[in-house]
Motif scaffolding. Structure first.
Motif, mmCIF file in Angstrom:
data_model
loop_
_atom_site.group_PDB
_atom_site.id
_atom_site.type_symbol
_atom_site.label_atom_id
_atom_site.label_comp_id
_atom_site.label_asym_id
_atom_site.label_seq_id
_atom_site.Cartn_x
_atom_site.Cartn_y
_atom_site.Cartn_z
ATOM 1 N N ALA A 118 6.224 -6.167 3.456
ATOM 2 C CA ALA A 118 6.377 -6.117 2.225
ATOM 3 C C ALA A 118 7.425 -5.152 2.160
ATOM 4 C CB ALA A 118 4.960 -5.256 1.515
ATOM 5 N N ALA A 119 7.696 -4.039 2.745
ATOM 6 C CA ALA A 119 8.750 -3.323 2.689
ATOM 7 C C ALA A 119 10.157 -4.010 2.893
ATOM 8 C CB ALA A 119 8.694 -1.960 3.586
ATOM 9 N N ASP A 120 9.886 -5.062 3.756
ATOM 10 C CA ASP A 120 11.253 -5.703 4.216
ATOM 11 C C ASP A 120 11.626 -6.487 3.009
ATOM 12 O OD1 ASP A 120 13.002 -6.807 6.557
ATOM 13 O OD2 ASP A 120 12.121 -8.782 5.792
ATOM 14 N N ALA A 121 10.707 -6.780 2.330
ATOM 15 C CA ALA A 121 11.082 -7.655 1.079
ATOM 16 C C ALA A 121 12.137 -6.812 0.115
ATOM 17 C CB ALA A 121 9.962 -8.051 0.107
ATOM 18 N N HIS A 122 12.292 -5.608 0.290
ATOM 19 C CA HIS A 122 13.342 -4.978 -0.631
ATOM 20 C C HIS A 122 14.728 -5.437 -0.037
ATOM 21 C CE1 HIS A 122 15.846 -1.922 -2.418
ATOM 22 N NE2 HIS A 122 14.587 -1.271 -2.990
ATOM 23 N N PRO A 123 15.495 -5.818 -1.156
ATOM 24 C CA PRO A 123 16.947 -6.394 -0.556
ATOM 25 C C PRO A 123 17.779 -5.388 0.229
ATOM 26 C CG PRO A 123 16.836 -5.768 -3.105
ATOM 27 C CD PRO A 123 15.509 -5.802 -2.728
ATOM 28 N N ASN A 124 17.451 -3.995 0.236
ATOM 29 C CA ASN A 124 18.146 -3.186 0.920
ATOM 30 C C ASN A 124 17.540 -2.444 2.021
ATOM 31 O OD1 ASN A 124 20.320 -3.079 -0.711
ATOM 32 N ND2 ASN A 124 19.479 -1.507 -2.216
ATOM 33 N N GLY A 227 2.377 -14.857 7.800
ATOM 34 C CA GLY A 227 1.398 -15.342 6.763
ATOM 35 C C GLY A 227 1.354 -13.954 5.654
ATOM 36 N N ASP A 228 1.907 -12.959 6.116
ATOM 37 C CA ASP A 228 1.906 -11.913 4.964
ATOM 38 C C ASP A 228 2.845 -12.096 4.057
ATOM 39 O OD1 ASP A 228 -0.005 -10.616 6.543
ATOM 40 O OD2 ASP A 228 1.420 -9.133 7.591
ATOM 41 N N ARG A 229 2.593 -11.680 2.770
ATOM 42 C CA ARG A 229 3.330 -11.740 1.547
ATOM 43 C C ARG A 229 4.740 -11.069 1.685
ATOM 44 N NH1 ARG A 229 0.724 -12.027 -4.143
ATOM 45 N NH2 ARG A 229 2.843 -12.842 -4.529
ATOM 46 N N THR A 233 6.186 -8.836 -5.408
ATOM 47 C CA THR A 233 4.549 -8.512 -5.748
ATOM 48 C C THR A 233 4.338 -7.650 -4.586
ATOM 49 O OG1 THR A 233 4.361 -10.447 -7.122
ATOM 50 C CG2 THR A 233 2.464 -9.246 -6.132
ATOM 51 N N ALA A 234 4.347 -8.234 -3.394
ATOM 52 C CA ALA A 234 4.004 -7.390 -2.137
ATOM 53 C C ALA A 234 4.583 -5.999 -2.191
ATOM 54 C CB ALA A 234 4.231 -8.263 -1.015
ATOM 55 N N LEU A 235 5.666 -5.876 -2.650
ATOM 56 C CA LEU A 235 6.582 -4.535 -2.475
ATOM 57 C C LEU A 235 5.933 -3.508 -3.731
ATOM 58 C CD1 LEU A 235 8.740 -2.862 -1.648
ATOM 59 C CD2 LEU A 235 10.388 -4.218 -3.117
ATOM 60 N N ALA A 236 5.404 -4.523 -4.792
ATOM 61 C CA ALA A 236 4.977 -3.452 -5.993
ATOM 62 C C ALA A 236 3.711 -3.145 -5.505
ATOM 63 C CB ALA A 236 4.937 -4.414 -7.001
#
Length: 499
Positions: A118-124, A227-229, A233-236
């Motif tokens: 989820a943290a990796d979904a942040h663009p930075n 398989g993880d989001r 949404t996952a980041l939120a």
């Protein structure tokens, strides 16, 4: 690249996009102020982080002060109060445009990998997992069992620990990211040690990070757990969970002025206490399948030790000397070099199996003339390392410090055991600085006092004796007979080379 999860097929080196440390952010006002404060401290400067809560504050200071980049790599990063607090601040840094690279070893990620995805979904933010297990069983032991067909690879772990802000200031030492390493544990707390470092050495620390990041063994988190989001949404959801978990530390943050703010004035005051020196980074290669073991740190430290002329002080949580090390010890004793070692007692060692291995070598160390000390579970100095209001059930020495002839000091992740020497990768700073060596020597000397550590000696009949300020024991101190029995039983198993 195909999915990693779901099978125990041996994993190969991957090919991922390379990235490198940004240039030092010398124009940022906070670092300009720090540079001015340390102008006469060159080429490198250091501040010991002797207490866990202070080490946590400095990590927060670096994260909050970063303007361009944060690079962090850790063997362990728990999703507890301090782990959540630090990740929350890192996400806040990414929100203001800071590029973040987080590299975490896979050995203890079984319960929290989804949060890293989820943290990796942040663009930075880019999160990579070092040398991941192919079969994703829950729990470290389950993972090793499920990956037995690839054991030679997964047995190799990245034990490195460190964080760099803006390629300007770094923290290197023994602390992982978890409550117990910063004095906030309920079940356990650790006596650990770090250095805040600045100057010319920082780009070299960043270069070591790049080597691991681009090694092919640092897999993107979303590739390890497809398989993880991996979306907003996952980041939120992660943000909400982090806020819930770190709320426990809110009172401490307020009392100690560790909430998000401009840290410039405090960093400058802290830097006023800095000690100058000349350092070099010792780091093992991250080449998992290299036929030659990763012994770069071991080889250098052995060479430095062999050149000592008067005194070596060793602070290590685990002490299992292989034959080559004992040869060096004997040679040093012949030259009348005093060797002082502080390690854990049976009561304080967090790994009974490792203590069982150490017990097999204790007699040899004493026979060679080593001045041997084992930490006490009731050490009076515990209060100096635990946060106020936290008195954990167990307490362990976790610092990794070597001081040579009162003029050279090593601080890093290296334990004096075969796993650190020949299996895992390690990192640390070897620093030429009599002033720093003497300063750190004074800090660790407290741990050697008889109210904090047992002095292990032989009595007039040659029997092992544990001498403290209040009593002398003729058998190994232990909180229970069961723990003593475990150590004896595990001592029957010849597994030193894995400890």
């Amino acid at each position: 690249m195909g999915a990693v999860a779901g099978c125990a097929t041996p994993l190969d080196r991957g090919e991922f996009e390379s990235s490198y440390a940004v240039r030092p952010a010398t124009e940022a006002p906070v670092w300009q102020a720090l540079a001015h404060a340390t102008l006469e401290k060159g080429p490198d400067w250091f501040v010991p982080l002797n207490r866990g809560p202070d080490a946590l504050r400095m990590r927060l200071a670096l994260i909050d002060s970063a303007t361009t980049s944060i690079d962090a790599k850790y063997f362990i990063w728990h999703d507890d109060h301090t782990g959540s607090l630090l990740l929350e601040r890192i996400i806040a840094a990414a929100d203001r445009g800071v590029r973040v690279r987080l590299l975490i070893d896979d050995v203890e990620l079984s319960e929290s990998t989804d949060e890293w995805v989820a943290a990796d979904a942040h663009p930075n933010i880019s999160v990579r997992i070092y040398n991941p297990f192919s079969a994703r069983a829950k729990g470290a032991m389950g993972r090793f069992i499920d990956n037995l067909n690839d054991l030679a690879r997964v047995n190799h772990r990245m034990h490195n620990k460190g964080i760099v802000a803006d390629n300007m200031v770094a923290i290197i030492g023994g602390r992982n990211v978890a409550d117990e390493y910063h004095g906030f544990g309920d079940a356990a707390n650790f006596r650990d040690f770090d250095l805040l470092a600045g100057g010319e050495i920082v780009p070299a620390i960043s270069s070591a990070f790049d080597h691991f990041w681009n090694s092919g063994w640092a897999y993107p988190a979303h590739a390890v757990e497809p398989g993880d989001r991996h979306d907003e949404t996952a980041l939120a959801i992660l943000r909400a969970h982090l806020a819930d978990r770190e709320i426990v530390l809110e009172n401490w943050l307020g009392i100690h002025n560790a909430e998000t703010h401009d840290w410039t004035a405090e960093l400058v005051r802290f830097a006023d206490t800095a000690i100058s020196g000349s350092a070099r980074v010792l780091v093992d290669r991250p080449d998992v399948e290299d036929p030659d073991p990763a012994v770069q740190v071991t080889s250098t430290l052995r060479q430095v030790a062999s050149e000592a002329t008067s005194e070596i002080i060793v602070i290590t949580p685990y002490m299992i000397p292989p034959p080559a090390m004992m040869d060096t010890v004997w040679e040093l004793e012949k030259r009348h070099v005093e060797i002082v070692i502080l390690t854990n007692s049976l009561n304080t060692n967090n790994h009974v199996s490792v203590h069982a291995g150490y017990r097999r070598h204790r007699d040899d160390l004493l026979t060679a003339g080593v001045d041997l000390h084992e930490y006490r579970i009731d050490a009076e100095a515990r209060g100096d390392y635990e946060a106020r209001g936290y008195r954990a059930e167990s307490f362990t020495v976790h610092a990794k410090v070597l001081i040579f002839d009162r003029k050279q000091v090593f601080v890093g992740t290296f334990n004096v055991d075969p796993r650190s020497m020949f299996i895992n990768t390690e990192i640390g700073l070897l620093i030429d600085s009599p002033e720093l060596a003497e300063g750190i020597r004074a800090l660790v000397a407290v741990d050697l006092h008889p109210e904090n550590a047992w002095h292990v000696v032989r009595d007039e009949d040659g029997r092992l004796t544990w001498v403290g300020h209040d009593r002398t024991l003729s058998r190994e101190p232990s909180v229970s007979g069961w723990r003593r029995f475990q150590a004896w039983l595990l001592g029957l198993v010849p597994m030193d080379n894995q400890l």
